[in-house]
Design a protein around this motif. Structure first.
Motif, PDB file in Angstrom:
ATOM      1  N   LEU A   5      54.859  33.183  23.334  1.00 12.01           N
ATOM      2  CA  LEU A   5      55.305  33.276  24.724  1.00 12.01           C
ATOM      3  C   LEU A   5      54.099  33.342  25.649  1.00 12.01           C
ATOM      4  O   LEU A   5      53.104  33.988  25.336  1.00 12.01           O
ATOM      5  CB  LEU A   5      56.162  34.521  24.923  1.00 12.01           C
ATOM      6  N   PRO A   6      54.182  32.662  26.801  1.00 11.62           N
ATOM      7  CA  PRO A   6      53.062  32.744  27.744  1.00 11.62           C
ATOM      8  C   PRO A   6      52.931  34.166  28.293  1.00 11.62           C
ATOM      9  O   PRO A   6      53.917  34.885  28.425  1.00 11.62           O
ATOM     10  CB  PRO A   6      53.447  31.764  28.854  1.00 11.62           C
ATOM     11  N   ARG A   7      51.696  34.554  28.549  1.00 12.70           N
ATOM     12  CA  ARG A   7      51.454  35.886  29.106  1.00 12.70           C
ATOM     13  C   ARG A   7      51.859  35.902  30.572  1.00 12.70           C
ATOM     14  O   ARG A   7      51.566  34.974  31.312  1.00 12.70           O
ATOM     15  CB  ARG A   7      49.977  36.242  28.965  1.00 12.70           C
ATOM     16  N   PRO A   8      52.545  36.963  31.004  1.00 13.28           N
ATOM     17  CA  PRO A   8      52.904  37.067  32.420  1.00 13.28           C
ATOM     18  C   PRO A   8      51.644  37.243  33.272  1.00 13.28           C
ATOM     19  O   PRO A   8      50.581  37.594  32.771  1.00 13.28           O
ATOM     20  CB  PRO A   8      53.783  38.313  32.473  1.00 13.28           C
ATOM     21  N   VAL A   9      51.802  37.009  34.556  1.00 16.14           N
ATOM     22  CA  VAL A   9      50.683  37.134  35.493  1.00 16.14           C
ATOM     23  C   VAL A   9      50.902  38.358  36.366  1.00 16.14           C
ATOM     24  O   VAL A   9      51.931  38.495  37.015  1.00 16.14           O
ATOM     25  CB  VAL A   9      50.552  35.872  36.376  1.00 16.14           C
ATOM     26  N   LEU A  10      49.935  39.240  36.365  1.00 15.03           N
ATOM     27  CA  LEU A  10      49.932  40.405  37.249  1.00 15.03           C
ATOM     28  C   LEU A  10      49.016  40.061  38.419  1.00 15.03           C
ATOM     29  O   LEU A  10      47.845  39.742  38.216  1.00 15.03           O
ATOM     30  CB  LEU A  10      49.412  41.641  36.520  1.00 15.03           C
ATOM     31  N   THR A  11      49.561  40.087  39.615  1.00 14.55           N
ATOM     32  CA  THR A  11      48.775  39.781  40.811  1.00 14.55           C
ATOM     33  C   THR A  11      48.307  41.083  41.445  1.00 14.55           C
ATOM     34  O   THR A  11      49.094  42.010  41.627  1.00 14.55           O
ATOM     35  CB  THR A  11      49.601  38.970  41.822  1.00 14.55           C
ATOM     36  N   PRO A  41      51.529  43.985  24.619  1.00 13.91           N
ATOM     37  CA  PRO A  41      51.280  42.817  25.469  1.00 13.91           C
ATOM     38  C   PRO A  41      50.492  43.180  26.723  1.00 13.91           C
ATOM     39  O   PRO A  41      50.644  44.276  27.258  1.00 13.91           O
ATOM     40  CB  PRO A  41      52.681  42.319  25.829  1.00 13.91           C
ATOM     41  N   THR A  42      49.677  42.240  27.135  1.00 13.71           N
ATOM     42  CA  THR A  42      48.896  42.398  28.363  1.00 13.71           C
ATOM     43  C   THR A  42      49.082  41.145  29.216  1.00 13.71           C
ATOM     44  O   THR A  42      49.202  40.041  28.689  1.00 13.71           O
ATOM     45  CB  THR A  42      47.400  42.601  28.084  1.00 13.71           C
ATOM     46  N   PRO A  43      49.098  41.313  30.522  1.00 10.61           N
ATOM     47  CA  PRO A  43      49.242  40.146  31.399  1.00 10.61           C
ATOM     48  C   PRO A  43      47.890  39.507  31.688  1.00 10.61           C
ATOM     49  O   PRO A  43      46.830  40.106  31.464  1.00 10.61           O
ATOM     50  CB  PRO A  43      49.813  40.770  32.670  1.00 10.61           C
ATOM     51  N   ARG A  44      47.942  38.298  32.194  1.00 11.17           N
ATOM     52  CA  ARG A  44      46.759  37.713  32.822  1.00 11.17           C
ATOM     53  C   ARG A  44      46.681  38.338  34.203  1.00 11.17           C
ATOM     54  O   ARG A  44      47.716  38.687  34.783  1.00 11.17           O
ATOM     55  CB  ARG A  44      46.901  36.197  32.949  1.00 11.17           C
ATOM     56  N   VAL A  45      45.493  38.513  34.737  1.00 11.28           N
ATOM     57  CA  VAL A  45      45.320  39.143  36.047  1.00 11.28           C
ATOM     58  C   VAL A  45      44.821  38.093  37.039  1.00 11.28           C
ATOM     59  O   VAL A  45      43.877  37.360  36.764  1.00 11.28           O
ATOM     60  CB  VAL A  45      44.329  40.330  35.972  1.00 11.28           C
ATOM     61  N   ARG A  46      45.485  38.064  38.179  1.00 13.69           N
ATOM     62  CA  ARG A  46      45.098  37.170  39.271  1.00 13.69           C
ATOM     63  C   ARG A  46      44.859  38.044  40.494  1.00 13.69           C
ATOM     64  O   ARG A  46      45.737  38.810  40.893  1.00 13.69           O
ATOM     65  CB  ARG A  46      46.223  36.182  39.552  1.00 13.69           C
ATOM     66  N   GLU A  47      43.673  37.959  41.061  1.00 11.53           N
ATOM     67  CA  GLU A  47      43.359  38.741  42.251  1.00 11.53           C
ATOM     68  C   GLU A  47      43.485  37.870  43.489  1.00 11.53           C
ATOM     69  O   GLU A  47      43.042  36.719  43.493  1.00 11.53           O
ATOM     70  CB  GLU A  47      41.952  39.316  42.143  1.00 11.53           C
ATOM     71  N   VAL A  48      44.115  38.433  44.524  1.00  9.87           N
ATOM     72  CA  VAL A  48      44.319  37.701  45.773  1.00  9.87           C
ATOM     73  C   VAL A  48      43.786  38.559  46.918  1.00  9.87           C
ATOM     74  O   VAL A  48      44.214  39.699  47.099  1.00  9.87           O
ATOM     75  CB  VAL A  48      45.819  37.393  45.998  1.00  9.87           C
ATOM     76  N   ASP A  49      42.858  37.988  47.671  1.00  4.55           N
ATOM     77  CA  ASP A  49      42.319  38.659  48.858  1.00  4.55           C
ATOM     78  C   ASP A  49      43.303  38.423  49.999  1.00  4.55           C
ATOM     79  O   ASP A  49      43.531  37.274  50.408  1.00  4.55           O
ATOM     80  CB  ASP A  49      40.947  38.091  49.197  1.00  4.55           C
ATOM     81  N   ILE A  50      43.891  39.492  50.503  1.00  2.00           N
ATOM     82  CA  ILE A  50      44.917  39.345  51.540  1.00  2.00           C
ATOM     83  C   ILE A  50      44.358  38.795  52.843  1.00  2.00           C
ATOM     84  O   ILE A  50      45.113  38.299  53.675  1.00  2.00           O
ATOM     85  CB  ILE A  50      45.679  40.665  51.795  1.00  2.00           C
ATOM     86  N   ASP A  51      43.046  38.869  53.024  1.00  2.00           N
ATOM     87  CA  ASP A  51      42.450  38.328  54.241  1.00  2.00           C
ATOM     88  C   ASP A  51      42.400  36.797  54.231  1.00  2.00           C
ATOM     89  O   ASP A  51      42.081  36.185  55.247  1.00  2.00           O
ATOM     90  CB  ASP A  51      41.047  38.886  54.458  1.00  2.00           C
ATOM     91  N   SER A  52      42.751  36.186  53.085  1.00  2.00           N
ATOM     92  CA  SER A  52      42.736  34.721  52.993  1.00  2.00           C
ATOM     93  C   SER A  52      43.998  34.090  53.566  1.00  2.00           C
ATOM     94  O   SER A  52      44.064  32.872  53.715  1.00  2.00           O
ATOM     95  CB  SER A  52      42.576  34.300  51.529  1.00  2.00           C
ATOM     96  N   ASP A  53      44.991  34.910  53.901  1.00  2.00           N
ATOM     97  CA  ASP A  53      46.277  34.383  54.372  1.00  2.00           C
ATOM     98  C   ASP A  53      46.891  35.381  55.350  1.00  2.00           C
ATOM     99  O   ASP A  53      47.075  36.544  55.012  1.00  2.00           O
ATOM    100  CB  ASP A  53      47.189  34.176  53.169  1.00  2.00           C
ATOM    101  N   THR A  54      47.215  34.918  56.544  1.00  2.00           N
ATOM    102  CA  THR A  54      47.757  35.799  57.579  1.00  2.00           C
ATOM    103  C   THR A  54      49.038  36.494  57.136  1.00  2.00           C
ATOM    104  O   THR A  54      49.225  37.685  57.385  1.00  2.00           O
ATOM    105  CB  THR A  54      48.021  35.006  58.874  1.00  2.00           C
TER     106      THR A  54
END
Length: 95
Positions: A5-11, A41-54
């Motif tokens: 199964l693909p690993r879920p993504v934690l944002t 199980p561990t997720p993949r981690v995706r970091e999102v800078d909130i300043d990149s989108d209003t």
């Protein structure tokens, strides 16, 4: 033979220069390493800078750091217990 199964993504919603965001990221890393050692199980981690989108900035500014996984969100992440409880609640229990 079936594919795993693909690993879920934690944002992780964060901002540059946010000390709470850095602390939350460290707490997450420790919790994920612990889960991996136990074979959980561990997720993949995706970091999102909130300043990149209003829209993201408006939505998360007063709540960061925020973890989001599969529709569940954890606001103002500040403790190891919060992180571990969130992961236990949102990730499947089987490796």
């Amino acid at each position: 033979m079936s594919d795993p199964l693909p690993r879920p993504v934690l944002t992780v919603y964060r901002r540059e220069g946010c000390h709470l965001c850095e602390e939350a990221r460290s707490l997450l890393q420790a919790a994920l390493e612990d889960r991996a050692r136990r074979g959980e199980p561990t997720p993949r981690v995706r970091e999102v800078d909130i300043d990149s989108d209003t829209d993201l900035h408006d939505r998360y500014y007063a709540r960061i750091p925020v973890f989001s996984l599969d529709g569940a969100e954890l606001d103002l992440v500040t403790s190891d217990r919060q992180v571990r409880t969130f992961l236990d609640r949102t990730l499947p229990g089987l490796a």
